[in-house]
Motif scaffolding. Sequence first.
Motif, mmCIF file in Angstrom:
data_model
loop_
_atom_site.group_PDB
_atom_site.id
_atom_site.type_symbol
_atom_site.label_atom_id
_atom_site.label_comp_id
_atom_site.label_asym_id
_atom_site.label_seq_id
_atom_site.Cartn_x
_atom_site.Cartn_y
_atom_site.Cartn_z
ATOM 1 N N GLU A 102 0.825 -1.209 0.000
ATOM 2 C CA GLU A 102 0.000 0.000 0.000
ATOM 3 C C GLU A 102 0.857 1.256 0.000
ATOM 4 O OE1 GLU A 102 -2.503 0.540 3.561
ATOM 5 O OE2 GLU A 102 -1.231 -0.928 4.552
ATOM 6 N N ALA A 103 0.283 2.304 -0.598
ATOM 7 C CA ALA A 103 0.978 3.581 -0.697
ATOM 8 C C ALA A 103 -0.032 4.724 -0.707
ATOM 9 C CB ALA A 103 1.822 3.629 -1.972
ATOM 10 N N PHE A 104 0.397 5.840 -0.125
ATOM 11 C CA PHE A 104 -0.377 7.073 -0.186
ATOM 12 C C PHE A 104 0.095 7.890 -1.382
ATOM 13 C CE2 PHE A 104 -0.722 6.247 4.406
ATOM 14 C CZ PHE A 104 -2.069 6.494 4.622
ATOM 15 N N ALA A 105 -0.845 8.552 -2.029
ATOM 16 C CA ALA A 105 -0.536 9.497 -3.091
ATOM 17 C C ALA A 105 -1.294 10.779 -2.788
ATOM 18 C CB ALA A 105 -0.950 8.947 -4.446
ATOM 19 N N GLU A 106 -0.623 11.904 -2.971
ATOM 20 C CA GLU A 106 -1.283 13.187 -2.769
ATOM 21 C C GLU A 106 -1.622 13.752 -4.142
ATOM 22 O OE1 GLU A 106 -0.765 17.165 -0.005
ATOM 23 O OE2 GLU A 106 0.864 15.698 -0.113
ATOM 24 N N THR A 107 -2.831 14.287 -4.249
ATOM 25 C CA THR A 107 -3.284 14.816 -5.522
ATOM 26 C C THR A 107 -4.159 16.044 -5.287
ATOM 27 O OG1 THR A 107 -4.359 14.215 -7.609
ATOM 28 C CG2 THR A 107 -5.321 13.289 -5.614
ATOM 29 N N ALA A 108 -4.280 16.848 -6.289
ATOM 30 C CA ALA A 108 -5.122 18.041 -6.184
ATOM 31 C C ALA A 108 -6.586 17.632 -6.050
ATOM 32 C CB ALA A 108 -4.938 18.921 -7.418
ATOM 33 N N ASP A 109 -7.336 18.433 -5.303
ATOM 34 C CA ASP A 109 -8.771 18.193 -5.175
ATOM 35 C C ASP A 109 -9.407 18.396 -6.549
ATOM 36 O OD1 ASP A 109 -11.272 17.730 -4.239
ATOM 37 O OD2 ASP A 109 -11.312 19.399 -2.826
ATOM 38 N N SER A 110 -10.336 17.533 -6.872
ATOM 39 C CA SER A 110 -10.974 17.585 -8.183
ATOM 40 C C SER A 110 -12.298 16.854 -8.106
ATOM 41 C CB SER A 110 -10.055 16.911 -9.209
ATOM 42 O OG SER A 110 -10.780 16.514 -10.348
ATOM 43 N N PRO A 111 -13.271 17.280 -8.897
ATOM 44 C CA PRO A 111 -14.531 16.534 -8.929
ATOM 45 C C PRO A 111 -14.385 15.174 -9.626
ATOM 46 C CG PRO A 111 -14.605 18.379 -10.461
ATOM 47 C CD PRO A 111 -13.317 18.493 -9.707
ATOM 48 N N HIS A 112 -13.205 14.898 -10.187
ATOM 49 C CA HIS A 112 -12.996 13.675 -10.959
ATOM 50 C C HIS A 112 -12.128 12.642 -10.233
ATOM 51 C CE1 HIS A 112 -14.814 15.924 -14.201
ATOM 52 N NE2 HIS A 112 -13.903 16.863 -14.039
ATOM 53 N N LEU A 113 -11.963 12.778 -8.911
ATOM 54 C CA LEU A 113 -11.092 11.864 -8.177
ATOM 55 C C LEU A 113 -11.595 10.421 -8.228
ATOM 56 C CD1 LEU A 113 -10.149 13.984 -5.046
ATOM 57 C CD2 LEU A 113 -8.700 13.367 -6.983
ATOM 58 N N PHE A 114 -12.889 10.246 -8.130
ATOM 59 C CA PHE A 114 -13.452 8.897 -8.163
ATOM 60 C C PHE A 114 -13.174 8.245 -9.520
ATOM 61 C CE2 PHE A 114 -16.672 5.570 -7.947
ATOM 62 C CZ PHE A 114 -16.586 5.181 -6.612
ATOM 63 N N THR A 115 -13.302 9.021 -10.588
ATOM 64 C CA THR A 115 -13.023 8.511 -11.932
ATOM 65 C C THR A 115 -11.543 8.172 -12.080
ATOM 66 O OG1 THR A 115 -14.829 9.834 -12.824
ATOM 67 C CG2 THR A 115 -13.197 9.035 -14.398
ATOM 68 N N LEU A 116 -10.669 9.047 -11.570
ATOM 69 C CA LEU A 116 -9.229 8.794 -11.603
ATOM 70 C C LEU A 116 -8.905 7.498 -10.853
ATOM 71 C CD1 LEU A 116 -6.201 9.569 -12.031
ATOM 72 C CD2 LEU A 116 -6.396 10.919 -9.933
ATOM 73 N N ALA A 117 -9.492 7.327 -9.669
ATOM 74 C CA ALA A 117 -9.239 6.133 -8.875
ATOM 75 C C ALA A 117 -9.751 4.880 -9.589
ATOM 76 C CB ALA A 117 -9.885 6.273 -7.503
ATOM 77 N N SER A 118 -10.904 4.967 -10.190
ATOM 78 C CA SER A 118 -11.461 3.836 -10.923
ATOM 79 C C SER A 118 -10.556 3.440 -12.090
ATOM 80 C CB SER A 118 -12.859 4.192 -11.427
ATOM 81 O OG SER A 118 -13.423 3.121 -12.115
ATOM 82 N N ARG A 119 -10.083 4.431 -12.820
ATOM 83 C CA ARG A 119 -9.185 4.171 -13.951
ATOM 84 C C ARG A 119 -7.860 3.578 -13.453
ATOM 85 N NH1 ARG A 119 -8.736 9.222 -16.361
ATOM 86 N NH2 ARG A 119 -10.945 9.012 -16.792
ATOM 87 N N LEU A 120 -7.372 4.086 -12.326
ATOM 88 C CA LEU A 120 -6.127 3.586 -11.749
ATOM 89 C C LEU A 120 -6.268 2.118 -11.352
ATOM 90 C CD1 LEU A 120 -3.249 4.198 -10.779
ATOM 91 C CD2 LEU A 120 -4.248 5.001 -8.628
ATOM 92 N N ARG A 121 -7.388 1.749 -10.738
ATOM 93 C CA ARG A 121 -7.639 0.342 -10.389
ATOM 94 C C ARG A 121 -7.560 -0.540 -11.635
ATOM 95 N NH1 ARG A 121 -12.121 -1.844 -9.006
ATOM 96 N NH2 ARG A 121 -11.081 -3.478 -7.878
ATOM 97 N N GLN A 122 -8.195 -0.095 -12.714
ATOM 98 C CA GLN A 122 -8.198 -0.866 -13.956
ATOM 99 C C GLN A 122 -6.783 -0.986 -14.525
ATOM 100 O OE1 GLN A 122 -10.968 1.239 -16.435
ATOM 101 N NE2 GLN A 122 -12.741 0.639 -15.204
ATOM 102 N N ASP A 123 -6.035 0.126 -14.504
ATOM 103 C CA ASP A 123 -4.669 0.120 -15.038
ATOM 104 C C ASP A 123 -3.766 -0.833 -14.262
ATOM 105 O OD1 ASP A 123 -5.422 1.971 -16.937
ATOM 106 O OD2 ASP A 123 -4.460 3.679 -15.939
ATOM 107 N N ILE A 124 -3.859 -0.789 -12.939
ATOM 108 C CA ILE A 124 -3.017 -1.666 -12.123
ATOM 109 C C ILE A 124 -3.361 -3.125 -12.394
ATOM 110 C CG2 ILE A 124 -2.478 -2.401 -9.757
ATOM 111 C CD1 ILE A 124 -2.786 0.592 -8.953
ATOM 112 N N PHE A 125 -4.642 -3.427 -12.474
ATOM 113 C CA PHE A 125 -5.029 -4.813 -12.727
ATOM 114 C C PHE A 125 -4.593 -5.257 -14.123
ATOM 115 C CE2 PHE A 125 -7.771 -8.406 -13.695
ATOM 116 C CZ PHE A 125 -7.519 -9.195 -12.580
ATOM 117 N N ARG A 126 -4.780 -4.404 -15.106
ATOM 118 C CA ARG A 126 -4.432 -4.757 -16.485
ATOM 119 C C ARG A 126 -2.922 -4.881 -16.665
ATOM 120 N NH1 ARG A 126 -4.289 -0.656 -19.688
ATOM 121 N NH2 ARG A 126 -6.132 0.303 -18.818
ATOM 122 N N GLN A 127 -2.157 -3.957 -16.082
ATOM 123 C CA GLN A 127 -0.712 -3.932 -16.312
ATOM 124 C C GLN A 127 0.082 -4.819 -15.363
ATOM 125 O OE1 GLN A 127 0.871 0.073 -16.878
ATOM 126 N NE2 GLN A 127 -1.142 0.750 -17.557
#
Length: 192
Positions: A102-127
């Motif tokens: 596990e790791a923490f990542a700091e990112t700017a507040d955005s209304p798209h954080l949930f979408t970013l996280a969802s895409r990140l989950r897919q990328d990690i699983f795929r790659q």
Amino acid sequence: MFMLIDCDNFFVSCERIFQPRLHNRPVVVLSNNDGCVVARSPEAKAIGIPMCSPYFKVENLLRLHDGVALSSNYELYADISERVMHLLRRTFGSIEIYSIDEAFAETADSPHLFTLASRLRQDIFRQVGVPVSIGIARTKTLCKTASHNAKHNFKLCQLTEPDMIAEILSQTEIRDIWGIGRKTASNLNFMG
């Protein structure tokens, strides 16, 4: 804003990348010298195998359910961890590694954080081939609570709205909040 990216059932997930026969079966990974259970698949949890239990106590239960016990392969786990962390560094620039999975990542507040996280989950699983849960919140402590909630509910949890934070915290035992030890939990419960 923080994200906590936490690999699900990490040691078992690493083993499943290279051994498809392990999918949908109860799987445990054992400690050094195969003494105790240090990781469990969801299927192993479902049949009641407790974490840290001596293997000899659960061996028959595992066998009864066509389960598999594996010796730890720390070189494999370190390699897969580095692949996940590399992908996170590419995504966020810098990360704070909290543990092998596990790791923490700091990112700017955005209304798209949930979408970013969802895409990140897919990328990690795929790659990489490892499933992850992601918690999103304004503090690391809330992020840990969100991550814990994500593991049990849809693999993503964003705790940024006051009503949702209050609801999740009201369902959380004080001892389960990151940084609260046994003595502190006892004192806080005593104080109400």
